[in-house]
Design a protein around this motif. Structure first.
Motif, mmCIF file in Angstrom:
data_model
loop_
_atom_site.group_PDB
_atom_site.id
_atom_site.type_symbol
_atom_site.label_atom_id
_atom_site.label_comp_id
_atom_site.label_asym_id
_atom_site.label_seq_id
_atom_site.Cartn_x
_atom_site.Cartn_y
_atom_site.Cartn_z
ATOM 1 N N ALA A 29 0.833 -1.203 0.000
ATOM 2 C CA ALA A 29 0.000 0.000 0.000
ATOM 3 C C ALA A 29 0.867 1.253 0.000
ATOM 4 N N ARG A 30 1.966 1.218 0.736
ATOM 5 C CA ARG A 30 2.845 2.388 0.805
ATOM 6 C C ARG A 30 3.666 2.537 -0.471
ATOM 7 N N ARG A 31 4.030 1.437 -1.084
ATOM 8 C CA ARG A 31 4.698 1.525 -2.384
ATOM 9 C C ARG A 31 3.751 2.148 -3.412
ATOM 10 N N ALA A 32 2.495 1.758 -3.345
ATOM 11 C CA ALA A 32 1.503 2.350 -4.244
ATOM 12 C C ALA A 32 1.361 3.848 -3.962
ATOM 13 N N ALA A 33 1.356 4.220 -2.684
ATOM 14 C CA ALA A 33 1.259 5.639 -2.324
ATOM 15 C C ALA A 33 2.458 6.408 -2.853
ATOM 16 N N ALA A 35 4.234 5.677 -5.529
ATOM 17 C CA ALA A 35 4.045 5.812 -6.974
ATOM 18 C C ALA A 35 3.016 6.894 -7.296
ATOM 19 N N LEU A 36 1.953 6.948 -6.514
ATOM 20 C CA LEU A 36 0.925 7.979 -6.724
ATOM 21 C C LEU A 36 1.486 9.375 -6.473
ATOM 22 N N PHE A 67 -6.310 3.196 1.831
ATOM 23 C CA PHE A 67 -5.220 3.770 2.628
ATOM 24 C C PHE A 67 -4.201 4.467 1.740
ATOM 25 N N ALA A 68 -3.849 3.853 0.607
ATOM 26 C CA ALA A 68 -2.882 4.460 -0.315
ATOM 27 C C ALA A 68 -3.392 5.814 -0.805
ATOM 28 N N ARG A 69 -4.670 5.896 -1.117
ATOM 29 C CA ARG A 69 -5.244 7.169 -1.562
ATOM 30 C C ARG A 69 -5.244 8.192 -0.428
ATOM 31 N N LEU A 70 -5.657 7.767 0.756
ATOM 32 C CA LEU A 70 -5.703 8.677 1.897
ATOM 33 C C LEU A 70 -4.314 9.218 2.215
ATOM 34 N N LEU A 71 -3.317 8.346 2.223
ATOM 35 C CA LEU A 71 -1.960 8.760 2.545
ATOM 36 C C LEU A 71 -1.429 9.738 1.502
ATOM 37 N N THR A 72 -1.660 9.440 0.238
ATOM 38 C CA THR A 72 -1.176 10.328 -0.817
ATOM 39 C C THR A 72 -1.879 11.677 -0.768
ATOM 40 N N ALA A 73 -3.199 11.657 -0.635
ATOM 41 C CA ALA A 73 -3.960 12.915 -0.607
ATOM 42 C C ALA A 73 -3.573 13.764 0.599
ATOM 43 N N VAL A 101 14.006 9.695 -1.824
ATOM 44 C CA VAL A 101 14.163 9.662 -0.372
ATOM 45 C C VAL A 101 13.274 10.714 0.270
ATOM 46 N N ARG A 102 13.254 11.901 -0.299
ATOM 47 C CA ARG A 102 12.367 12.939 0.237
ATOM 48 C C ARG A 102 10.905 12.496 0.148
ATOM 49 N N ASP A 103 10.532 11.859 -0.944
ATOM 50 C CA ASP A 103 9.145 11.414 -1.079
ATOM 51 C C ASP A 103 8.799 10.351 -0.032
ATOM 52 N N VAL A 104 9.742 9.448 0.232
ATOM 53 C CA VAL A 104 9.518 8.452 1.283
ATOM 54 C C VAL A 104 9.362 9.145 2.633
ATOM 55 N N LEU A 105 10.220 10.120 2.910
ATOM 56 C CA LEU A 105 10.118 10.879 4.163
ATOM 57 C C LEU A 105 8.790 11.629 4.237
ATOM 58 N N ARG A 106 8.359 12.181 3.124
ATOM 59 C CA ARG A 106 7.075 12.889 3.110
ATOM 60 C C ARG A 106 5.942 11.960 3.550
ATOM 61 N N LEU A 107 5.919 10.766 2.981
ATOM 62 C CA LEU A 107 4.879 9.811 3.362
ATOM 63 C C LEU A 107 5.018 9.404 4.824
#
Length: 275
Positions: A29-33, A35-36, A67-73, A101-107
């Protein structure tokens, strides 16, 4: 704290978050987030369009997809705050080539401080996510940054001006010029919440309100708390209802029965208003 100090700190300190590994589904789910998030930020794709077109998203079960959508949004809506927190923890900045790396930290920060995901899950999945992205040398950095923000972040986020931080400068200046600083701040504050979903049904509003977990507005429109994919809601694919803002539905109701009449709609494009 710089990159080397953060990495050494992570290496020298016990890391209980790594003792509890995420399930494969949770990591997926987090990998999908991730990518989104990158589809929106790097390729300028609308979030819902990316959701509907990515095979990795469609492969998830409904709960992980939601969850992937919620996390990304959430990350996108709070991006200014999240980036400010990351910059606080990594004072010397991230390498130019470390955008992922920044994107992973953002999530990770969004999970920790906004969605209030349990710290062990937010940290562990973020560390595994940066490794899955092919950047294992940043595992210590991700771990250290998120642990530091887990300790300090709540106090930091409470002191932030969230509406201003999450509004791009060009948009903020436009609002201030048009409405003044106080009104601009109120507009920006309203943007921190996802708008509800308004729905017009063909028949039986009461039954559909129950099925869609929505409330019936005085005008007959159903209003549902936003979240999740619209196309996966019951009745959408069958055409039992359509998304239509409550205000857009008012003119037709004011006209009353229109069967047999010729009506020219001069104010609507092909979309919810025309429907």
């Amino acid at each position: 704290m710089g990159l080397s100090e953060l990495s050494r700190s992570a290496t020298n300190r016990a890391t209980p978050a790594r003792m509890t590994h995420p399930t494969p589904e949770g990591l997926a789910a987090r990998r999908a987030a991730l990518a989104l998030l990158q589809a929106v930020l790097n390729h300028r794709r609308p979030l819902d369009e990316a959701l509907e077109s990515m095979p990795a998203i469609k492969a998830l079960d409904p709960r992980d997809r939601a969850f992937a959508r919620l996390l990304t949004a959430t990350t996108l809506r709070r991006l200014g705050q999240v980036d400010a927190l990351i910059d606080h923890a990594v004072t010397r900045g991230l390498p130019a080539a470390a955008g992922t790396v920044r994107d992973v930290l953002r999530l990770g920060v969004a999970q920790l401080l906004i969605l209030e995901t349990p710290p062990h899950a937010a940290v562990a999945t973020s560390v595994d996510l940066v490794e899955a992205a092919g950047m294992p040398r940043f595992k210590g950095l991700v771990n250290a940054v998120l642990r530091r923000l887990g300790r300090e972040g709540r106090e930091l986020i409470a002191a932030q001006d969230a509406p201003r931080l999450n509004t791009p400068d060009w948009l903020w200046q436009s609002w201030v010029a048009a409405y003044g600083a106080e009104a601009a701040h109120r507009i920006a504050d309203a943007h921190l919440k996802e708008a509800p979903l308004d729905i017009t049904v063909r028949t039986d509003p009461a039954a559909w309100a129950e099925r869609l977990n929505a409330k019936i507005m005085p005008t007959g429109t159903l209003r549902r708390t936003a979240g999740g994919s619209v196309v996966e809601l019951p009745g959408f694919k069958e055409g039992e209802w359509w998304v239509q803002d409550a205000a857009a539905a008012l003119p037709a109701r004011l006209f009353g029965p229109v069967a047999g009449l010729r009506i020219a709609d001069l104010c609507a494009a092909p979309g919810g208003k025309a429907a």
